[in-house]
Motif scaffolding. Structure first.
Motif, PDB file in Angstrom:
ATOM      1  N   ASN A  82       0.815  -1.218   0.000  1.00  0.00           N
ATOM      2  CA  ASN A  82       0.000   0.000   0.000  1.00  0.00           C
ATOM      3  C   ASN A  82       0.848   1.268   0.000  1.00  0.00           C
ATOM      4  N   ASN A  83       2.152   1.127   0.234  1.00  0.00           N
ATOM      5  CA  ASN A  83       3.012   2.313   0.254  1.00  0.00           C
ATOM      6  C   ASN A  83       3.466   2.762  -1.127  1.00  0.00           C
ATOM      7  N   TRP A  84       3.420   1.875  -2.111  1.00  0.00           N
ATOM      8  CA  TRP A  84       3.910   2.280  -3.431  1.00  0.00           C
ATOM      9  C   TRP A  84       2.813   2.465  -4.472  1.00  0.00           C
ATOM     10  N   VAL A  85       1.578   2.037  -4.158  1.00  0.00           N
ATOM     11  CA  VAL A  85       0.524   2.138  -5.168  1.00  0.00           C
ATOM     12  C   VAL A  85      -0.835   2.300  -4.499  1.00  0.00           C
ATOM     13  N   SER A  86      -1.716   3.039  -5.173  1.00  0.00           N
ATOM     14  CA  SER A  86      -3.128   3.071  -4.774  1.00  0.00           C
ATOM     15  C   SER A  86      -3.986   3.008  -6.028  1.00  0.00           C
ATOM     16  N   PHE A  87      -5.175   2.417  -5.869  1.00  0.00           N
ATOM     17  CA  PHE A  87      -6.086   2.176  -6.984  1.00  0.00           C
ATOM     18  C   PHE A  87      -7.409   2.882  -6.699  1.00  0.00           C
ATOM     19  N   HIS A  88      -7.946   3.577  -7.711  1.00  0.00           N
ATOM     20  CA  HIS A  88      -9.087   4.454  -7.480  1.00  0.00           C
ATOM     21  C   HIS A  88     -10.250   4.137  -8.417  1.00  0.00           C
ATOM     22  N   TYR A  89     -11.447   4.477  -7.939  1.00  0.00           N
ATOM     23  CA  TYR A  89     -12.694   4.185  -8.641  1.00  0.00           C
ATOM     24  C   TYR A  89     -12.725   4.798 -10.041  1.00  0.00           C
ATOM     25  N   GLY A  91     -10.499   4.778 -12.149  1.00  0.00           N
ATOM     26  CA  GLY A  91      -9.599   4.069 -13.046  1.00  0.00           C
ATOM     27  C   GLY A  91      -8.164   4.557 -12.939  1.00  0.00           C
ATOM     28  N   THR A  92      -7.917   5.434 -11.982  1.00  0.00           N
ATOM     29  CA  THR A  92      -6.576   5.989 -11.783  1.00  0.00           C
ATOM     30  C   THR A  92      -5.745   5.086 -10.876  1.00  0.00           C
ATOM     31  N   VAL A  93      -4.499   4.896 -11.271  1.00  0.00           N
ATOM     32  CA  VAL A  93      -3.503   4.223 -10.444  1.00  0.00           C
ATOM     33  C   VAL A  93      -2.438   5.259 -10.102  1.00  0.00           C
ATOM     34  N   VAL A  94      -2.105   5.382  -8.822  1.00  0.00           N
ATOM     35  CA  VAL A  94      -1.091   6.347  -8.399  1.00  0.00           C
ATOM     36  C   VAL A  94       0.139   5.595  -7.906  1.00  0.00           C
ATOM     37  N   LEU A  95       1.307   6.002  -8.413  1.00  0.00           N
ATOM     38  CA  LEU A  95       2.590   5.468  -7.961  1.00  0.00           C
ATOM     39  C   LEU A  95       3.276   6.522  -7.102  1.00  0.00           C
ATOM     40  N   TYR A  96       3.856   6.092  -5.982  1.00  0.00           N
ATOM     41  CA  TYR A  96       4.311   7.036  -4.968  1.00  0.00           C
ATOM     42  C   TYR A  96       5.826   7.041  -4.776  1.00  0.00           C
ATOM     43  N   PRO A  97       6.369   8.205  -4.394  1.00  0.00           N
ATOM     44  CA  PRO A  97       7.796   8.311  -4.072  1.00  0.00           C
ATOM     45  C   PRO A  97       8.082   7.780  -2.669  1.00  0.00           C
ATOM     46  N   MET A  98       9.121   6.954  -2.573  1.00  0.00           N
ATOM     47  CA  MET A  98       9.455   6.265  -1.325  1.00  0.00           C
ATOM     48  C   MET A  98      10.794   6.772  -0.799  1.00  0.00           C
ATOM     49  N   ARG A 108       6.222  -2.523  -9.001  1.00  0.00           N
ATOM     50  CA  ARG A 108       6.228  -3.528 -10.070  1.00  0.00           C
ATOM     51  C   ARG A 108       5.124  -3.226 -11.083  1.00  0.00           C
ATOM     52  N   LEU A 109       5.548  -2.725 -12.226  1.00  0.00           N
ATOM     53  CA  LEU A 109       4.582  -2.425 -13.277  1.00  0.00           C
ATOM     54  C   LEU A 109       3.973  -3.691 -13.858  1.00  0.00           C
ATOM     55  N   ASP A 110       4.672  -4.834 -13.704  1.00  0.00           N
ATOM     56  CA  ASP A 110       4.096  -6.086 -14.206  1.00  0.00           C
ATOM     57  C   ASP A 110       2.814  -6.436 -13.457  1.00  0.00           C
ATOM     58  N   ILE A 111       2.744  -6.064 -12.184  1.00  0.00           N
ATOM     59  CA  ILE A 111       1.521  -6.311 -11.414  1.00  0.00           C
ATOM     60  C   ILE A 111       0.389  -5.436 -11.932  1.00  0.00           C
ATOM     61  N   ILE A 112       0.690  -4.170 -12.198  1.00  0.00           N
ATOM     62  CA  ILE A 112      -0.342  -3.267 -12.727  1.00  0.00           C
ATOM     63  C   ILE A 112      -0.806  -3.742 -14.099  1.00  0.00           C
ATOM     64  N   ASP A 113       0.129  -4.166 -14.938  1.00  0.00           N
ATOM     65  CA  ASP A 113      -0.242  -4.687 -16.264  1.00  0.00           C
ATOM     66  C   ASP A 113      -1.141  -5.911 -16.132  1.00  0.00           C
ATOM     67  N   ALA A 122      -7.514   3.656 -16.380  1.00  0.00           N
ATOM     68  CA  ALA A 122      -7.674   4.795 -17.284  1.00  0.00           C
ATOM     69  C   ALA A 122      -6.396   5.608 -17.405  1.00  0.00           C
ATOM     70  N   LYS A 123      -5.690   5.775 -16.283  1.00  0.00           N
ATOM     71  CA  LYS A 123      -4.438   6.528 -16.323  1.00  0.00           C
ATOM     72  C   LYS A 123      -3.590   6.176 -15.112  1.00  0.00           C
ATOM     73  N   ILE A 124      -2.298   6.422 -15.262  1.00  0.00           N
ATOM     74  CA  ILE A 124      -1.352   6.226 -14.169  1.00  0.00           C
ATOM     75  C   ILE A 124      -0.762   7.585 -13.805  1.00  0.00           C
ATOM     76  N   VAL A 125      -0.919   7.960 -12.553  1.00  0.00           N
ATOM     77  CA  VAL A 125      -0.311   9.187 -12.032  1.00  0.00           C
ATOM     78  C   VAL A 125       0.991   8.787 -11.345  1.00  0.00           C
ATOM     79  N   ASP A 126       2.095   9.216 -11.910  1.00  0.00           N
ATOM     80  CA  ASP A 126       3.414   8.820 -11.418  1.00  0.00           C
ATOM     81  C   ASP A 126       4.045   9.984 -10.648  1.00  0.00           C
ATOM     82  N   LEU A 127       4.108   9.835  -9.337  1.00  0.00           N
ATOM     83  CA  LEU A 127       4.690  10.870  -8.476  1.00  0.00           C
ATOM     84  C   LEU A 127       6.126  10.544  -8.076  1.00  0.00           C
ATOM     85  N   THR A 128       6.685   9.494  -8.648  1.00  0.00           N
ATOM     86  CA  THR A 128       7.981   9.008  -8.175  1.00  0.00           C
ATOM     87  C   THR A 128       9.131   9.970  -8.480  1.00  0.00           C
TER      88      THR A 128
END
Length: 309
Positions: A82-89, A91-98, A108-113, A122-128
């Protein structure tokens, strides 16, 4: 309206779980006395705790999607996705800076794929990219989301930066309620989700951890105005992970409040009765994971709110 809960959870089965030296400096919940334990023993015990938890969740009608961690690169905290990704209604996926370099390797983008085959992304928001500036926001560890009201509660810390919070708000439309909080020793709380849990009609929060009276009032008022019944926990209960819970939906719409046995045991009889009005209390022995990882049940589950295909 967006639901607060889901029955779909992403969990990562550990391969080399252990005490992470790179996170111990900012996570007072890690027990440094355990740092010298045999890695093989720690992994074996953590795996047993993980398997028992996921088995019981699935037996109760929760859709747990499990991916095995990879032996390389070394990611001792991968059990906390839960610290590196969140999934939203939406269709947005957010990737987080650690903050910790070895935690960044968990993404792991393979998991998202793979999830995108079953769920609509729908989209990936990359904050990394904020990692290059030394600014971090560690997913729904840093953020406790009221998904129904689109409010993000965030305790500022070395792992929860105001600038990244602002960008998260801009990208997702969440209103941010930010504050500072410390534990009984005056140490800043590293993740918001160890002091706070938001359900559909209730909220668990350690208000005593918020030293500033104005901030404390703001947090409480926001929860009350959002229609939440507030259950206040003590600093000692917070230290036993009583804030680190997650409300999920099981078969036939049954609500389960997931927590560790340590957290459950710390609750008073009155608090248990209050929570029983809202959900079935579901707890697991996670002592190895808690002591070495400094996180508990909620940290192990990344809720999948994406729409199904």
């Amino acid at each position: 309206m967006q639901s607060q809960t889901t029955s779909n959870l992403l969990m990562i089965r550990p391969v080399r779980f252990g005490f992470n030296e790179q996170t111990a400096g900012s996570n007072a919940f890690q027990n440094t006395d355990l740092a010298t334990q045999s890695r093989d023993v720690v992994q074996e015990n953590a795996l047993r705790e993980f398997d028992e938890m996921t088995h019981q969740l699935m037996a109760s009608g929760v859709n747990v999607i499990i991916y095995d961690d990879l032996p390389e690169p070394y990611t001792p905290d991968s059990i906390f996705p839960n610290n590196w990704v969140s999934f939203h209604y939406s269709g947005t996926v957010v990737l987080y800076p650690m903050q910790a370099p070895n935690r960044r390797l968990e993404r792991r983008l393979d998991i998202i794929d793979d999830l995108a085959k079953e769920y609509h992304v729908a989209k990936i928001v990359d904050l990394t990219h904020f990692e290059q500036e030394g600014k971090y926001l560690e997913g729904t560890g840093s953020l406790v989301l009221d998904r129904m009201k689109k409010i993000a509660y965030a305790c500022l810390s070395p792992r929860t930066d105001a600038d990244v919070l602002a960008e998260f708000s801009h990208q997702t439309g969440y209103n941010v309620v930010a504050f500072s909080a410390v534990d009984a020793a005056g140490i800043p709380i590293y993740h918001t989700n160890v002091m706070m849990c938001i359900g559909d009609v209730f909220a668990i929060v350690c208000l005593a951890a918020i030293a500033d009276p104005d901030e404390r009032l703001t947090v409480r008022q926001s929860l009350v105005n959002s229609g939440k019944h507030v259950i206040d926990i003590t600093l000692e209960q917070m230290a036993h992970f009583a804030g680190n819970m997650l409300l999920v939906t099981a078969r036939k719409g049954q609500k389960l409040l997931i927590m560790s046995t340590q957290a459950f045991d710390s609750l008073s009889a009155r608090q248990r009765d209050e929570l029983d009005d809202f959900a079935t209390l579901f707890h697991f022995n996670l002592s190895t994971i808690e002591g070495n990882g400094g996180g508990s049940a909620r940290c192990m589950m990344a809720e999948i709110h994406l729409p199904s295909r």
